[in-house]
Design a protein around this motif. Structure first.
Motif, PDB file in Angstrom:
ATOM      1  N   VAL A 699     -24.796   3.776  31.939  1.00 13.01           N
ATOM      2  CA  VAL A 699     -23.869   4.851  31.586  1.00 13.01           C
ATOM      3  C   VAL A 699     -24.183   5.475  30.241  1.00 13.01           C
ATOM      4  CG1 VAL A 699     -21.926   4.221  33.030  1.00 13.01           C
ATOM      5  CG2 VAL A 699     -22.237   3.085  30.841  1.00 13.01           C
ATOM      6  N   PHE A 705     -19.787   0.609  30.323  1.00 10.34           N
ATOM      7  CA  PHE A 705     -19.325   0.589  31.704  1.00 10.34           C
ATOM      8  C   PHE A 705     -17.950  -0.077  31.736  1.00 10.34           C
ATOM      9  CE2 PHE A 705     -18.956  -0.704  36.047  1.00 10.34           C
ATOM     10  CZ  PHE A 705     -19.559   0.326  36.738  1.00 10.34           C
ATOM     11  N   ILE A 706     -17.016   0.550  32.416  1.00  9.85           N
ATOM     12  CA  ILE A 706     -15.658  -0.003  32.458  1.00  9.85           C
ATOM     13  C   ILE A 706     -15.560  -1.031  33.588  1.00  9.85           C
ATOM     14  CG2 ILE A 706     -13.189   0.559  32.619  1.00  9.85           C
ATOM     15  CD1 ILE A 706     -14.622   2.040  30.346  1.00  9.85           C
ATOM     16  N   PRO A 725     -10.007  11.144  41.381  1.00  9.60           N
ATOM     17  CA  PRO A 725     -10.655  12.444  41.229  1.00  9.60           C
ATOM     18  C   PRO A 725     -12.145  12.360  41.574  1.00  9.60           C
ATOM     19  CG  PRO A 725     -10.263  11.426  39.100  1.00  9.60           C
ATOM     20  CD  PRO A 725      -9.599  10.564  40.112  1.00  9.60           C
ATOM     21  N   ASN A 726     -12.690  13.498  41.914  1.00  7.25           N
ATOM     22  CA  ASN A 726     -14.150  13.542  42.100  1.00  7.25           C
ATOM     23  C   ASN A 726     -14.808  13.062  40.818  1.00  7.25           C
ATOM     24  OD1 ASN A 726     -13.397  16.264  43.961  1.00  7.25           O
ATOM     25  ND2 ASN A 726     -14.859  14.801  44.755  1.00  7.25           N
ATOM     26  N   MET A 727     -15.890  12.322  40.975  1.00  8.62           N
ATOM     27  CA  MET A 727     -16.618  11.767  39.830  1.00  8.62           C
ATOM     28  C   MET A 727     -15.843  10.648  39.125  1.00  8.62           C
ATOM     29  SD  MET A 727     -19.551  13.327  39.206  1.00  8.62           S
ATOM     30  CE  MET A 727     -19.860  13.337  37.435  1.00  8.62           C
ATOM     31  N   GLY A 728     -14.747  10.208  39.750  1.00 10.43           N
ATOM     32  CA  GLY A 728     -13.899   9.232  39.080  1.00 10.43           C
ATOM     33  C   GLY A 728     -14.417   7.803  39.136  1.00 10.43           C
ATOM     34  N   GLY A 729     -15.438   7.539  39.948  1.00 11.53           N
ATOM     35  CA  GLY A 729     -16.014   6.194  40.001  1.00 11.53           C
ATOM     36  C   GLY A 729     -15.680   5.440  41.281  1.00 11.53           C
ATOM     37  N   LYS A 730     -15.262   6.153  42.333  1.00 11.45           N
ATOM     38  CA  LYS A 730     -14.894   5.485  43.580  1.00 11.45           C
ATOM     39  C   LYS A 730     -16.103   4.844  44.246  1.00 11.45           C
ATOM     40  CE  LYS A 730     -13.191   9.259  45.439  1.00 11.45           C
ATOM     41  NZ  LYS A 730     -13.462  10.141  44.287  1.00 11.45           N
ATOM     42  N   SER A 731     -17.126   5.648  44.466  1.00  6.96           N
ATOM     43  CA  SER A 731     -18.309   5.119  45.158  1.00  6.96           C
ATOM     44  C   SER A 731     -18.912   3.971  44.368  1.00  6.96           C
ATOM     45  CB  SER A 731     -19.353   6.218  45.339  1.00  6.96           C
ATOM     46  OG  SER A 731     -18.801   7.275  46.073  1.00  6.96           O
ATOM     47  N   THR A 732     -18.892   4.104  43.062  1.00  9.75           N
ATOM     48  CA  THR A 732     -19.452   3.043  42.222  1.00  9.75           C
ATOM     49  C   THR A 732     -18.697   1.736  42.420  1.00  9.75           C
ATOM     50  OG1 THR A 732     -20.009   4.748  40.613  1.00  9.75           O
ATOM     51  CG2 THR A 732     -20.091   2.470  39.858  1.00  9.75           C
ATOM     52  N   GLU A 804     -15.271   7.812  52.073  1.00 12.84           N
ATOM     53  CA  GLU A 804     -14.868   9.134  52.535  1.00 12.84           C
ATOM     54  C   GLU A 804     -15.205   9.398  53.984  1.00 12.84           C
ATOM     55  OE1 GLU A 804     -15.847  12.251  49.841  1.00 12.84           O
ATOM     56  OE2 GLU A 804     -15.849  10.863  48.154  1.00 12.84           O
ATOM     57  N   HIS A 838     -10.316  11.298  50.256  1.00 10.29           N
ATOM     58  CA  HIS A 838      -9.690  12.408  49.554  1.00 10.29           C
ATOM     59  C   HIS A 838      -8.483  12.913  50.330  1.00 10.29           C
ATOM     60  CE1 HIS A 838     -12.279  13.046  46.165  1.00 10.29           C
ATOM     61  NE2 HIS A 838     -13.346  12.924  46.933  1.00 10.29           N
ATOM     62  N   TYR A 872     -12.021   5.438  34.662  1.00 11.08           N
ATOM     63  CA  TYR A 872     -12.736   4.498  35.530  1.00 11.08           C
ATOM     64  C   TYR A 872     -12.014   3.177  35.719  1.00 11.08           C
ATOM     65  CZ  TYR A 872     -16.507   7.718  34.342  1.00 11.08           C
ATOM     66  OH  TYR A 872     -17.262   8.830  34.140  1.00 11.08           O
TER      67      TYR A 872
HETATM   68  N1  LIG Z   1     -16.607   1.835  35.853  1.00 14.39           N
HETATM   69  C1  LIG Z   1     -17.312   2.825  35.308  1.00 14.39           C
HETATM   70  N2  LIG Z   1     -17.533   2.853  33.982  1.00 14.39           N
HETATM   71  C2  LIG Z   1     -18.244   3.859  33.426  1.00 14.39           C
HETATM   72  N3  LIG Z   1     -18.762   4.881  34.117  1.00 14.39           N
HETATM   73  C3  LIG Z   1     -18.574   4.921  35.452  1.00 14.39           C
HETATM   74  C4  LIG Z   1     -17.852   3.897  36.108  1.00 14.39           C
HETATM   75  N4  LIG Z   1     -17.829   4.187  37.420  1.00 14.39           N
HETATM   76  C5  LIG Z   1     -18.495   5.352  37.572  1.00 14.39           C
HETATM   77  N5  LIG Z   1     -18.949   5.802  36.397  1.00 14.39           N
HETATM   78  C6  LIG Z   1     -19.719   7.027  36.176  1.00 14.39           C
HETATM   79  O1  LIG Z   1     -19.172   8.066  36.935  1.00 14.39           O
HETATM   80  C7  LIG Z   1     -20.143   8.659  37.790  1.00 14.39           C
HETATM   81  C8  LIG Z   1     -19.517   9.066  39.093  1.00 14.39           C
HETATM   82  O2  LIG Z   1     -19.098   7.956  39.803  1.00 14.39           O
HETATM   83  P1  LIG Z   1     -18.923   7.948  41.388  1.00 14.39           P
HETATM   84  O3  LIG Z   1     -20.050   8.616  42.058  1.00 14.39           O
HETATM   85  O4  LIG Z   1     -18.635   6.550  41.745  1.00 14.39           O
HETATM   86  O5  LIG Z   1     -17.623   8.828  41.557  1.00 14.39           O
HETATM   87  P2  LIG Z   1     -16.813   9.202  42.886  1.00 14.39           P
HETATM   88  O6  LIG Z   1     -15.392   8.961  42.600  1.00 14.39           O
HETATM   89  O7  LIG Z   1     -17.393   8.512  44.062  1.00 14.39           O
HETATM   90  O8  LIG Z   1     -17.049  10.754  42.994  1.00 14.39           O
HETATM   91  P3  LIG Z   1     -16.984  11.686  44.333  1.00 14.39           P
HETATM   92  O9  LIG Z   1     -15.536  11.770  44.710  1.00 14.39           O
HETATM   93  O10 LIG Z   1     -17.484  12.995  43.848  1.00 14.39           O
HETATM   94  O11 LIG Z   1     -17.825  11.050  45.365  1.00 14.39           O
HETATM   95  C9  LIG Z   1     -21.191   7.584  37.928  1.00 14.39           C
HETATM   96  O12 LIG Z   1     -22.447   8.132  38.126  1.00 14.39           O
HETATM   97  C10 LIG Z   1     -21.129   6.851  36.595  1.00 14.39           C
HETATM   98  O13 LIG Z   1     -21.987   7.448  35.666  1.00 14.39           O
END
Ligand SMILES: Nc1ncnc2c1ncn2[C@@H]1O[C@H](COP(=O)(O)OP(=O)(O)OP(=O)(O)O)[C@@H](O)[C@H]1O
Ligand SMILES: [Mg+2]
Length: 917
Positions: A699, A705-706, A725-732, A804, A838, A872
């Motif tokens: 990161v 990283f949270i 939210p989008n980019m919120g870290g769900k997939s991660t 999703e 979503h 996150y």
């Molecule tokens: N726990 C975390 N701590 C810090 N950064 C994070 C964490 N989780 C995700 N991120 C950052 O956020 C980015 C987006 O995460 P991710 O793809 O998981 O989001 P998402 O919710 O799945 O988005 P989308 O809805 O667009 O699919 C990652 O590439 C990473 O850099």
């Protein structure tokens, strides 16, 4: 220059691009053959059969490339082009063949090496013996073919990881319950595969045959696990979907060998016959006594079993033909390194199918396809190449049995906790210092078997095995009482090394190792080898005679100043000082002279020198035979050497698991395994992860990283419905949960404060990335196919990740499908899972369901400035909005468009609320 090179056709007259064109052959018209010189004829006879390869043609001290190949050499590597009488040409010195050939192979070319099969001297020796009329050109033959997936010699190998070549036979099955006469249609018939995989560098074969689902899950898994460098297939033999899958996963068509059915890609009968004719396994001690049996007794049992499976036997046949064409069939097959392989249905391991391996970026990232940021790259810290290869297998097949996993964890604890006093270090570091000295033994012993091992490598391996004996006997064995791992104890007390130790002593006595490395040759001590000793003596005798003869001449001409002089190939010239020249007999022939001396040959001398050269030639033969005999002696214990290597690989992998802990950061923990039952005595899964991080996500420097807690099963709901939210870290979050389970079941520490789980049987992932690549199928179609597969195959012990689901279709359909799938999972399958979405409607439906935990990825939002700060952090509850506008902002979509989109979205929201009400 030649019309047939301007208008290329294959031996059947087909032109490139036409159906069934065979790029391997070239048509040369009879009129052209008539005009060739003998040398040209020899060249084109070979080249016409290897048109697609770059032919390195030995000429004296050079390898030469002609015409099209010369162009390639010139264009790719800027080799200097020369124009010969009838052919363009580039050349490389023979000593640099390996270097050049491997560069051509690295660019994707196949290289054919054509060698001179006789030396000029041998040729004249043979000619004299047979009295045959002398041919005008030296005999040349194809001696080696090098391709990316079938390299064997260490000189060409640049990578420690295996390069696989796989042969594929496919058959479509009639659909269940439909009569046989019903037409087998490609779209709905499950395929049956026979696959034969070879790693030529270690002569290891894997056989696999299975009926697959129409999505070819197993086949895909196999391809992703092995990532073949080269494939062997049958012309017209594969279904469209299989071909598409191969294109997607392997790409590079240069490495597809398309063989002609039956003639080349042999059917089962022809394969069996060929295996019998070639008799690769004759050294087997079991005699063939049962005449009624079809399969000879001396076949290895795995092959016998394979022979009952026509699809598989044919795949073996295709590969066998191909390896024969490369002239490496015998050395590989005769090692009998055969085993069966099932990419998916291994009852003892956590199944990671191809989709999951890709979605979780285990071996290859989804960005540029390299290994950067992958789990394998993070965890692989083996010291030896064979350890590395073994470790890749471990990651493909994590364990399922709690005892086995605990034992690996114990072993890695031992590695770190045990202190080796002699070395003043931990066991893991001590093992590393020993393993560091080992070359790639697994590859070398297969080269020794083939007889093509370099002397230096052979000695290296002898030394390495001596070192290994030290490792096992001195280090591990001395620690036996401290070892808590059963497996390490077993390895430490392994018994059969006495034979090998005796062998090593024998080799120690048979020849001087250091001298052998220096001479690049093995010189046995006296009395070791009769032929060797005899031929050596013969040279000495002739040399003595020559000295006697010199003394005679000195006496005759009356001067000790007459001596022998070697000039290049013209050895033993009699050198006579000018003052004595008058008395030289008339029949002597002057060979050379300086101001002070004249040098001569005479008939007697010529005769002796010829004898001497021939004796030397025989001695060379005897000498190389000695080497082969020594190699063969080593090879009789191949199975035991290999076993030792496998054990060392295992120790290396265990040491690697210990080393992995260092790269995980803090906190990390030893996973705790439990086995739990539900109140109704059915199996029930638990997965509890405290402060878990994704170990591969980088990161950046400013932000950490949270970590997140994920608790599933046991007292709590088994499924999390995740919004945010989008980019919120769900997939991660979804991915890191799977990664933690994989790591735990490999026997590795986990990047979390606490990890408690029941072992899982399979991880199913449905993540919406890169599906568009599969041509001809809609995203939605694939999504549903994969989902239905999950619903059919998941068990209460599986872990299911759906990212999703339903995204690929209209909102309402998507929601409905997501709703029903989720419902089926929590009520019927009852496995652990994470489900991101979503769809607000979906969370509405489930927010009060006790089987589901609704959570979201938290954030701060500043509505005024359209800004969202991601936290996150996994939080109880439901995320009210998807904040797509915010991402649009971040991505640089113009402000005016974002504002307009917001208005439209607000309008939509209002309308749909009115409708719902
Ligand atoms: N726990 C975390 N701590 C810090 N950064 C994070 C964490 N989780 C995700 N991120 C950052 O956020 C980015 C987006 O995460 P991710 O793809 O998981 O989001 P998402 O919710 O799945 O988005 P989308 O809805 O667009 O699919 C990652 O590439 C990473 O850099
Ligand atoms: Mg996502």
């Amino acid at each position: 220059r030649y019309s047939w090179l301007m208008d290329i056709r294959d031996e059947n007259g087909k032109r490139p691009g036409e159906e069934d064109y065979d790029p391997r052959t070239l048509y040369i018209p009879p009129s052209a053959w008539k005009k060739f010189t003998p040398f040209e004829r020899q060249y084109w006879e070979i080249k016409a059969k290897h048109w697609e390869k770059v032919v390195f043609f030995k000429k004296g001290k050079f390898y030469e490339l002609y015409e099209k190949d010369a162009d390639i050499g010139h264009q790719e590597f800027d080799l200097k082009m020369t124009d010969r009488v009838n052919m363009r040409m580039v050349g490389v010195p023979e000593a640099s063949f390996e270097q050049w050939a491997s560069q051509f192979v690295a660019k994707g070319y196949k290289v054919a090496k054509v060698d001179q099969m006789e030396t000029a001297l041998k040729k004249s020796m043979n000619a004299r013996n047979s009295k045959a009329k002398e041919e005008k050109v030296i005999k040349r033959e194809l001696s080696q073919v090098l391709t990316a997936g079938t390299l064997v010699d260490s000189g060409f190998l640049t990578n420690d990881m295996s390069a696989y070549c796989i042969s594929i036979k496919e058959e479509l099955q009639p659909i269940n319950g439909v009569s046989e006469s019903y037409m087998v249609t490609e779209d709905r018939s499950p395929p049956k595969f026979g696959v034969c995989i070879v790693d030529t560098t270690t002569a290891t074969f894997k056989f696999s045959s299975f009926v697959d689902d129409i999505d070819r899950t197993r086949f895909e898994t196999l391809l992703i696990q092995y990532k073949p460098k080269e494939i062997v297939i049958e012309r017209g033999g594969l279904s469209q979907r299989t071909v598409q899958m191969l294109k997607r996963i392997i790409g590079n068509k240069d490495q597809w060998n398309v063989l002609i059915p039956e003639k080349e890609f042999w059917g089962p009968e022809k394969t069996e016959l060929e295996l019998k004719i070639q008799d690769y396994f004759k050294d087997s001690k079991i005699k063939e006594n049962d005449q009624n049996r079809n399969i000879p007794d001396n076949w290895p049992s795995v092959l016998k079993q394979a022979a009952n499976e026509p699809v598989l036997l044919s795949a073996i046949g295709g590969l066998l033909w191909y390896l024969q064409s490369l002239k490496i069939d015998r050395e590989l097959f005769s090692l009998k390194n055969f085993s069966f392989y099932d990419p998916v249905n291994d009852a003892s391991s956590l199944i990671l199918d191809g989709q999951t391996l890709m979605n979780l970026e285990v071996f290859q990232n989804n960005g540029d396809g390299s290994t950067e940021g992958t789990l394998f790259e993070l965890l692989e810290h083996c010291t030896t190449p064979f350890g590395k290869r073994q470790f890749r297998n471990w990651i493909c097949h994590p364990l399922r049995d709690i005892d086995a996993i605990e034992d690996r964890l114990n072993a890695s604890d031992d590695m770190l906790n045990i202190y080796v006093e002699e070395n003043n270090s931990s066991l893991v570091d001590y093992i590393d210092t020993i393993l560091r000295k080992l070359p790639d033994l697994e590859r070398i012993i297969s080269r020794i078997h083939a007889g093509s091992c370099k002397v230096k490598e052979f000695i290296q391996s002898l030394k390495a095995f001596t070192i290994i004996m030290e490792l096992f006997i001195n280090v591990l064995n001395s620690q036996v009482d401290h070892l808590t791992s059963k497996r390490l104890k077993e390895i430490a007390q392994f018994g059969f090394f006495d034979v090998l130790k005796e062998e090593l002593v024998w080799f120690q006595n048979a020849f001087d190792w250091e001298k052998a490395i220096k001479d690049n040759n093995i010189t046995p001590v006296d009395g070791y080898d009769e032929t060797y000793d005899e031929t050596k003596q013969a040279i000495k005798d002739i040399e003595m005679e020559l000295q006697d003869y010199l003394r005679k001449i000195q006496k005759k001409l009356g001067s000790k100043d007459i001596v022998y002089k070697d000039l290049g190939k013209e050895i033993y010239q009699i050198q006579v000082p000018k003052r004595l020249v008058k008395s030289v007999p008339k029949d002597w022939i002057q060979m050379s002279k300086t101001q002070a001396v004249n040098r001569y040959y005479n008939a007697n001398l010529r005769n002796d020198i010829q004898r001497l050269n021939e004796a030397k030639e025989l001695f060379n033969d005897a000498e190389s035979e000695v080497k082969q005999r020594i190699y063969q002696r080593f090879d009789t214990h191949y199975d035991k050497w290999l076993k030792v290597i496998k054990l060392v690989a295992e120790v290396d992998c265990l040491a690697c698991l210990a080393r992995c802990r260092e790269v995980l950061g803090e906190p990390s923990c030893r996973p705790e395994f439990v086995s739990t039952l539900d109140t109704d005595m059915t199996e029930s899964s638990v997965l509890e992860l405290t402060e878990l991080r994704h170990p591969c996500v980088n990161v950046g420097v400013t932000q950490d990283f949270i970590p997140n807690d994920t608790y599933l099963g046991g007292e709590r709901p088994k499924l999390i419905l995740l919004t945010g939210p989008n980019m919120g870290g769900k997939s991660t979050l979804l991915r890191q949960t799977c990664i933690a389970v994989i790591m735990a079941q490999i026997g590795c520490y986990v990047p979390a404060r606490k990890c408690r789980l029941t072992p899982f049987d399979r991880i199913f992932t449905r993540i919406g990335a890169n599906d568009n690549i599969l041509a001809g199928q809609s995203t939605f179609m694939i999504e549903l196919a994969e989902t239905s597969k999950i619903l059919k195959e998941a068990t209460p012990r599986s872990l299911v990740i759906l990212d999703e689901l339903g995204r690929g279709t209209s909102t309402f359909d998507g929601f409905s499908i997501a709703y029903s799938v989720l419902n089926y999972i929590i009520t019927q399958i009852r496995c652990i899972g994470l489900f991101s979405t979503h769809y607000g409607m979906l969370t509405e439906e489930y927010k009060n369901n006790p089987l589901v935990a609704c959570k979201f990825m938290s954030f701060h939002s500043d509505e005024e400035n359209h800004e969202v700060v991601f936290l996150y952090k996994l939080t109880d509850g439901i995320c009210p909005k998807s904040y797509g506008m915010n991402v649009a902002n971040i991505a640089g979509v113009p402000k005016s468009i974002v504002l307009q989109a917001e208005t439209v979205a607000a309008e939509f929201e209002k309308n749909s609320k009115i409708q719902e009400a």
